[in-house]
Design a protein around this motif. Structure first.
Motif, PDB file in Angstrom:
ATOM      1  N   MET A   1       0.712  -1.274   0.068  1.00  0.00           N
ATOM      2  CA  MET A   1       0.017   0.044  -0.102  1.00  0.00           C
ATOM      3  C   MET A   1       0.892   1.199  -0.190  1.00  0.00           C
ATOM      4  N   LYS A   2       0.568   2.300  -0.737  1.00  0.00           N
ATOM      5  CA  LYS A   2       1.111   3.435  -1.060  1.00  0.00           C
ATOM      6  C   LYS A   2       0.079   4.643  -0.234  1.00  0.00           C
ATOM      7  N   ILE A   3       0.805   5.761   0.488  1.00  0.00           N
ATOM      8  CA  ILE A   3      -0.033   6.687   0.897  1.00  0.00           C
ATOM      9  C   ILE A   3       0.376   7.922   0.211  1.00  0.00           C
ATOM     10  N   VAL A   4      -0.772   8.528  -0.288  1.00  0.00           N
ATOM     11  CA  VAL A   4      -0.332   9.697  -1.226  1.00  0.00           C
ATOM     12  C   VAL A   4      -1.067  10.872  -0.508  1.00  0.00           C
ATOM     13  N   ILE A   5      -0.373  12.119  -0.718  1.00  0.00           N
ATOM     14  CA  ILE A   5      -0.658  13.376  -0.057  1.00  0.00           C
ATOM     15  C   ILE A   5      -0.485  14.496  -1.177  1.00  0.00           C
ATOM     16  N   PRO A   6      -1.564  14.987  -1.881  1.00  0.00           N
ATOM     17  CA  PRO A   6      -1.348  16.129  -2.672  1.00  0.00           C
ATOM     18  C   PRO A   6      -1.220  17.329  -2.019  1.00  0.00           C
ATOM     19  N   SER A   7      -0.278  18.228  -2.229  1.00  0.00           N
ATOM     20  CA  SER A   7      -0.096  19.590  -1.376  1.00  0.00           C
ATOM     21  C   SER A   7       0.411  20.546  -2.005  1.00  0.00           C
ATOM     22  N   TYR A   8      -0.061  21.750  -1.626  1.00  0.00           N
ATOM     23  CA  TYR A   8       0.299  22.958  -2.261  1.00  0.00           C
ATOM     24  C   TYR A   8       0.485  24.051  -1.220  1.00  0.00           C
ATOM     25  N   GLU A   9       1.625  24.587  -1.256  1.00  0.00           N
ATOM     26  CA  GLU A   9       1.881  25.612  -0.069  1.00  0.00           C
ATOM     27  C   GLU A   9       1.523  25.362   1.303  1.00  0.00           C
ATOM     28  N   ARG A  10       1.809  24.230   1.778  1.00  0.00           N
ATOM     29  CA  ARG A  10       1.702  23.809   2.965  1.00  0.00           C
ATOM     30  C   ARG A  10       2.966  23.123   3.526  1.00  0.00           C
ATOM     31  N   TYR A  11       3.999  23.460   3.221  1.00  0.00           N
ATOM     32  CA  TYR A  11       5.210  22.862   3.728  1.00  0.00           C
ATOM     33  C   TYR A  11       5.470  23.166   5.068  1.00  0.00           C
ATOM     34  N   GLU A  12       5.031  24.292   5.523  1.00  0.00           N
ATOM     35  CA  GLU A  12       5.023  24.738   7.276  1.00  0.00           C
ATOM     36  C   GLU A  12       4.363  23.814   7.882  1.00  0.00           C
ATOM     37  N   THR A  13       3.209  23.446   7.551  1.00  0.00           N
ATOM     38  CA  THR A  13       2.312  22.572   8.480  1.00  0.00           C
ATOM     39  C   THR A  13       2.085  21.140   8.063  1.00  0.00           C
ATOM     40  N   ILE A  14       2.293  20.658   6.868  1.00  0.00           N
ATOM     41  CA  ILE A  14       2.081  19.335   6.640  1.00  0.00           C
ATOM     42  C   ILE A  14       2.847  18.276   7.425  1.00  0.00           C
ATOM     43  N   GLN A  15       3.958  18.656   7.958  1.00  0.00           N
ATOM     44  CA  GLN A  15       4.756  17.699   9.042  1.00  0.00           C
ATOM     45  C   GLN A  15       3.920  17.422  10.181  1.00  0.00           C
ATOM     46  N   GLN A  16       3.648  18.571  10.747  1.00  0.00           N
ATOM     47  CA  GLN A  16       2.884  18.698  12.150  1.00  0.00           C
ATOM     48  C   GLN A  16       1.483  18.044  12.069  1.00  0.00           C
ATOM     49  N   LYS A  17       1.023  18.013  10.846  1.00  0.00           N
ATOM     50  CA  LYS A  17      -0.580  17.308  10.655  1.00  0.00           C
ATOM     51  C   LYS A  17      -0.475  16.161  10.135  1.00  0.00           C
ATOM     52  N   SER A  18      -0.675  15.929   8.771  1.00  0.00           N
ATOM     53  CA  SER A  18      -1.120  14.626   8.346  1.00  0.00           C
ATOM     54  C   SER A  18       0.342  13.582   8.383  1.00  0.00           C
ATOM     55  N   ILE A  19       1.413  14.198   8.025  1.00  0.00           N
ATOM     56  CA  ILE A  19       2.808  13.135   8.311  1.00  0.00           C
ATOM     57  C   ILE A  19       2.811  12.773   9.858  1.00  0.00           C
ATOM     58  N   ASP A  20       3.098  13.523  10.799  1.00  0.00           N
ATOM     59  CA  ASP A  20       2.965  13.175  12.169  1.00  0.00           C
ATOM     60  C   ASP A  20       1.780  12.205  12.672  1.00  0.00           C
ATOM     61  N   LEU A  21       0.528  12.412  12.101  1.00  0.00           N
ATOM     62  CA  LEU A  21      -0.553  11.880  12.321  1.00  0.00           C
ATOM     63  C   LEU A  21      -0.314  10.236  11.846  1.00  0.00           C
ATOM     64  N   LEU A  22       0.014  10.127  10.525  1.00  0.00           N
ATOM     65  CA  LEU A  22       0.510   8.785  10.165  1.00  0.00           C
ATOM     66  C   LEU A  22       1.633   7.969  10.704  1.00  0.00           C
ATOM     67  N   LEU A  23       2.766   8.713  11.185  1.00  0.00           N
ATOM     68  CA  LEU A  23       3.677   8.359  11.749  1.00  0.00           C
ATOM     69  C   LEU A  23       3.396   7.647  13.129  1.00  0.00           C
ATOM     70  N   SER A  24       2.610   8.703  14.099  1.00  0.00           N
ATOM     71  CA  SER A  24       2.137   8.185  15.472  1.00  0.00           C
ATOM     72  C   SER A  24       1.371   6.862  15.499  1.00  0.00           C
ATOM     73  N   TYR A  25       0.892   6.545  14.124  1.00  0.00           N
ATOM     74  CA  TYR A  25       0.184   5.209  14.086  1.00  0.00           C
ATOM     75  C   TYR A  25       0.982   4.086  13.633  1.00  0.00           C
ATOM     76  N   GLY A  26       2.226   4.624  13.361  1.00  0.00           N
ATOM     77  CA  GLY A  26       3.129   3.418  12.675  1.00  0.00           C
ATOM     78  C   GLY A  26       3.506   3.129  11.578  1.00  0.00           C
ATOM     79  N   PHE A  27       2.598   4.058  10.450  1.00  0.00           N
ATOM     80  CA  PHE A  27       2.992   3.907   9.131  1.00  0.00           C
ATOM     81  C   PHE A  27       4.374   4.333   8.929  1.00  0.00           C
ATOM     82  N   GLU A  28       4.991   3.606   7.749  1.00  0.00           N
ATOM     83  CA  GLU A  28       6.444   3.748   7.437  1.00  0.00           C
ATOM     84  C   GLU A  28       6.491   4.977   6.585  1.00  0.00           C
ATOM     85  N   LYS A  29       7.707   5.764   6.768  1.00  0.00           N
ATOM     86  CA  LYS A  29       7.901   6.898   6.017  1.00  0.00           C
ATOM     87  C   LYS A  29       8.267   6.597   4.504  1.00  0.00           C
TER      88      LYS A  29
END
Length: 254
Positions: A1-29
């Motif tokens: 399974m691949k995890i896909v996130i389209p993003s535009y001009e949210r480089y300051e917040t994407i890590q603290q929101k969707s990415i950190d959420l995924l990592l907190s549940y054990g999804f692989e980077k």
């Protein structure tokens, strides 16, 4: 399974929101793919995002980037698709007072796996979560899981990649068209009605929130009504209209 996130001009917040959420549940980077509009955007995101997460130069525009993503991956590949500003995924529960409330899910990976497993069991290609994130009352009046004609909100969903199902004619609100095409091609979709993603709709900077978005939404409503006249209608709200999925040949609103 691949995890896909389209993003535009949210480089300051994407890590603290969707990415950190995924990592907190054990999804692989290594399974996370961020799709950005151009080289300039890639450079900005690369400075902020973990180097083990892939960043792909795609195209600008909601319709265009969605089409790019589904063409980028193979037919039949399992894709978990989410927006770049997801803060939590919450589930319905009741305390000792028997009042319905929402709390963060305990095991998001288990829910994702179950979504794909149920798709395969019921010969479907699309699964998702309840579209109203802050209303436990509405959620408790729904069956826990449904498989018929339902709206699958686009900020957090899974699909077994089907390029025909993901073919778009609308410049915005693509989740409505995807839900319709899933119904036409496969007879429905899997929806977890007691689980919902949490985000700030239309309040975060960046993304597709620009001055022309309302015009794109209105154009998309017109395209959907013309293209699928028997499968949706517009419900009047205070100062707007909201698409409602309903097979007019049947009797059950979706």
């Amino acid at each position: 399974m691949k995890i896909v996130i389209p993003s535009y001009e949210r480089y300051e917040t994407i890590q603290q929101k969707s990415i950190d959420l995924l990592l907190s549940y054990g999804f692989e980077k290594s399974n996370i793919y961020i799709f950005v509009a151009n080289q300039e955007q890639l450079n900005k995101y690369r400075e902020k995002i973990d180097k083990d997460i892939s960043i792909i130069i795609a195209v600008k525009g909601l319709k265009e980037v969605r089409e790019f993503i589904f063409n980028y991956f193979d037919e039949g590949e399992k894709l978990l698709c989410l927006d770049d500003d997801i803060e939590a995924v919450r589930e319905l529960y009741k305390n000792d007072d028997n009042k319905s409330r929402l709390r963060p899910v305990n095991n998001l990976k288990e829910i994702v796996d179950k979504g794909f497993d149920l798709c395969e069991k019921h010969s479907l290609k699309l699964w998702g979560l309840y579209p109203t994130p802050n209303n436990a009352f509405f959620m408790e009046n729904q069956k826990e899981i449904t498989y018929d004609y339902k709206f699958i909100i686009g900020n957090f969903f899974g699909c077994i990649n089907c390029k025909d199902m993901n073919k778009l004619s609308v410049p915005d609100i693509d989740d409505y068209e995807r839900s319709i095409r899933s119904y036409l091609l496969y007879g429905g979709s899997v929806r977890f009605n007691h689980i919902a993603p949490k985000t700030k709709f239309k309040k975060n900077n960046g993304g597709c929130q620009d001055s022309e978005r309302q015009n794109r939404i209105e154009k998309s409503k017109e395209i959907l009504l013309n293209g699928y006249p028997d499968l949706l209608y517009l419900r009047k709200r205070k100062d707007d209209t909201n698409p409602i999925l309903k097979d007019k040949r049947a009797k059950t609103p979706c």
